[in-house]
Design an enzyme around this catalytic site. Structure first.
Site, PDB file in Angstrom:
ATOM      1  N   ARG A   1       0.849  -1.182   0.000  1.00  0.00           N
ATOM      2  CA  ARG A   1       0.000   0.000   0.000  1.00  0.00           C
ATOM      3  C   ARG A   1       0.888   1.237   0.000  1.00  0.00           C
ATOM      4  O   ARG A   1       1.431   1.629   1.033  1.00  0.00           O
ATOM      5  CB  ARG A   1      -0.905  -0.035   1.230  1.00  0.00           C
TER       6      ARG A   1
ATOM      7  N   TYR B   1       3.904   4.796  11.508  1.00  0.00           N
ATOM      8  CA  TYR B   1       4.162   3.372  11.723  1.00  0.00           C
ATOM      9  C   TYR B   1       5.018   2.712  10.643  1.00  0.00           C
ATOM     10  O   TYR B   1       5.270   1.515  10.714  1.00  0.00           O
ATOM     11  CB  TYR B   1       2.843   2.606  11.871  1.00  0.00           C
TER      12      TYR B   1
ATOM     13  N   HIS C   1      -3.530   4.432   4.731  1.00  0.00           N
ATOM     14  CA  HIS C   1      -4.720   3.582   4.782  1.00  0.00           C
ATOM     15  C   HIS C   1      -5.921   4.283   4.152  1.00  0.00           C
ATOM     16  O   HIS C   1      -6.641   3.716   3.333  1.00  0.00           O
ATOM     17  CB  HIS C   1      -5.015   3.207   6.229  1.00  0.00           C
TER      18      HIS C   1
END
Length: 380
Positions: free
Chosen positions: A275, A288, A279
């Site tokens: 990805r 993160y 998100h």
């Protein structure tokens, strides 16, 4: 159950010997996935790939990348409430759409708008749900695309149910259900796989392993060798494929769909991808994961991989690249035009398409809302 005596005292201990039912239902060896993800691009197998298919995949990848960029921009302009981008995962999205026949069904997750568009859905309709304008934005039966599913994994049992029903009716239909790696931690995922295998349902499960379930890395979700290995526990084949190799994804999915159609049952496919974006537009991925990790994956970009193959084979030149880019820009301009127009909404639509026949409570609520709207209109 029989018992087997053990050596010892007169009051010998004993252990039960399992009856024949313990024997494996199937040989697990053929169900195991390959050790490495299956690839086509960059291997000798690429030379035999159909040029027409390669060019179609390329055009869809370019359009998909532009679609993701435009939809993300619309969130920043307040025209979309939220958008989960699939940038970097376009090969999975396009491969899923093109592997199906018109009569088949696609069961997407919330991130799979691009798969729905590649299957023929109007780009504006694919964003209607994420805009908050309508229940779905399109007729699922007309397009054979189930509603975009925002709750994790709940679309998987639905896909199994449809596939099983089609098999019972004798219809030549396959369901392809898409999910992210985070969704495999949901109970619906395991229930769907178990039912699909027991019923031998014509359904294919595609897991897009993009590395993170929002901020949770895969290593904190499962200790399995791969997500594809989970297939063995349910009695179906597991396949592992390079999710950024559009040709490999299309081939593996095509084989699984054909297998399901001829009565071979379900398949679980894990596509290893990444990805590239956050998100959603509401997420800060820098909290993160490191930028260096993202840059490493950019070298394995699905568009660049396919473009390199097409160029090396003399199937794509500058004019071809520009033509694909122009087509994608035309799509983006049309998307902007429609999304920048304020929709005309009827509040009473909230009560439509909930049940075939409205319940007494819904009729009462609709009447109350209608009365309030009429009162507001008279007061103007």
């Amino acid at each position: 159950m029989t018992v087997q005596e053990l050596p010892g005292s007169a009051a010998a201990a004993y252990r039960p010997t399992p009856p024949p039912a313990w024997q494996p239902r199937t040989d697990p060896a053929p169900l195991l996935p390959d050790v490495e993800p299956y690839r086509v691009l960059g291997t000798e197998a690429a030379a035999s790939a159909d040029p027409e298919l390669l060019l179609r995949l390329y055009a869809e990848l370019v359009r998909g990348r532009r679609y993701n960029a435009q939809a993300t921009a619309l969130t920043k302009q307040g025209r979309l409430a939220v958008y989960p981008s699939s940038t970097g995962q376009e090969a999975c999205e396009v491969g899923a759409a093109l592997a199906l026949e018109d009569r088949d069904w696609l069961f997407p997750s919330y991130r799979d708008t691009l798969a729905a568009v590649a299957r023929g859905l109007d780009p504006v309709q694919a964003l209607t749900l994420l805009r908050g304008d309508w229940h779905t934005g399109y007729d699922p039966h007309e397009h054979r695309v189930a509603p975009l599913c925002t709750p994790l994994a709940t679309q998987l049992p639905h896909a199994v149910g449809l596939a099983h029903a089609a098999r019972l009716k004798g219809d030549d239909v396959v369901a392809l259900a898409m999910i992210g790696d985070g969704g495999t931690s949901e109970g619906d995922f395991h229930e769907a796989l178990n039912f699909a295998a027991v019923w031998n349902a014509p359904v294919v499960f595609l897991v897009q392993n993009n590395g993170f379930a929002i901020s949770v890395p895969l290593a904190k979700q499962t200790a399995a060798p791969s997500l594809a290995h989970k297939a063995v526990g349910y009695g179906m084949p597991g396949r592992l494929v390079d999710g950024n190799d559009a040709v490999a994804v299309h081939e593996v999915l095509g084989e699984a769909v054909a297998r399901a159609r001829r009565g071979g049952g379900p398949t679980l496919i894990e596509a290893v991808t990444y990805r590239m974006d956050a998100h959603t537009n509401a997420d800060d991925a820098t909290r993160y994961r490191a930028d260096s990790e993202v840059e490493t994956w950019r070298a394995h970009d699905p568009i660049q991989l396919l473009e390199r193959e097409l160029t090396d084979r003399g199937l794509l030149d500058d004019e071809g690249r520009q033509a694909a880019a122009r087509a994608a820009e035309t799509m983006a301009a049309n998307l902007r035009e429609h999304m920048n127009a304020d929709p005309v909404l009827d509040p009473l639509d909230l009560f439509e398409h909930v049940y075939v026949q409205q319940t007494a409570q819904l009729r009462e609520q609709a009447a109350l809302l209608r009365a309030e709207l009429d009162a507001e209109e008279e007061a103007r």
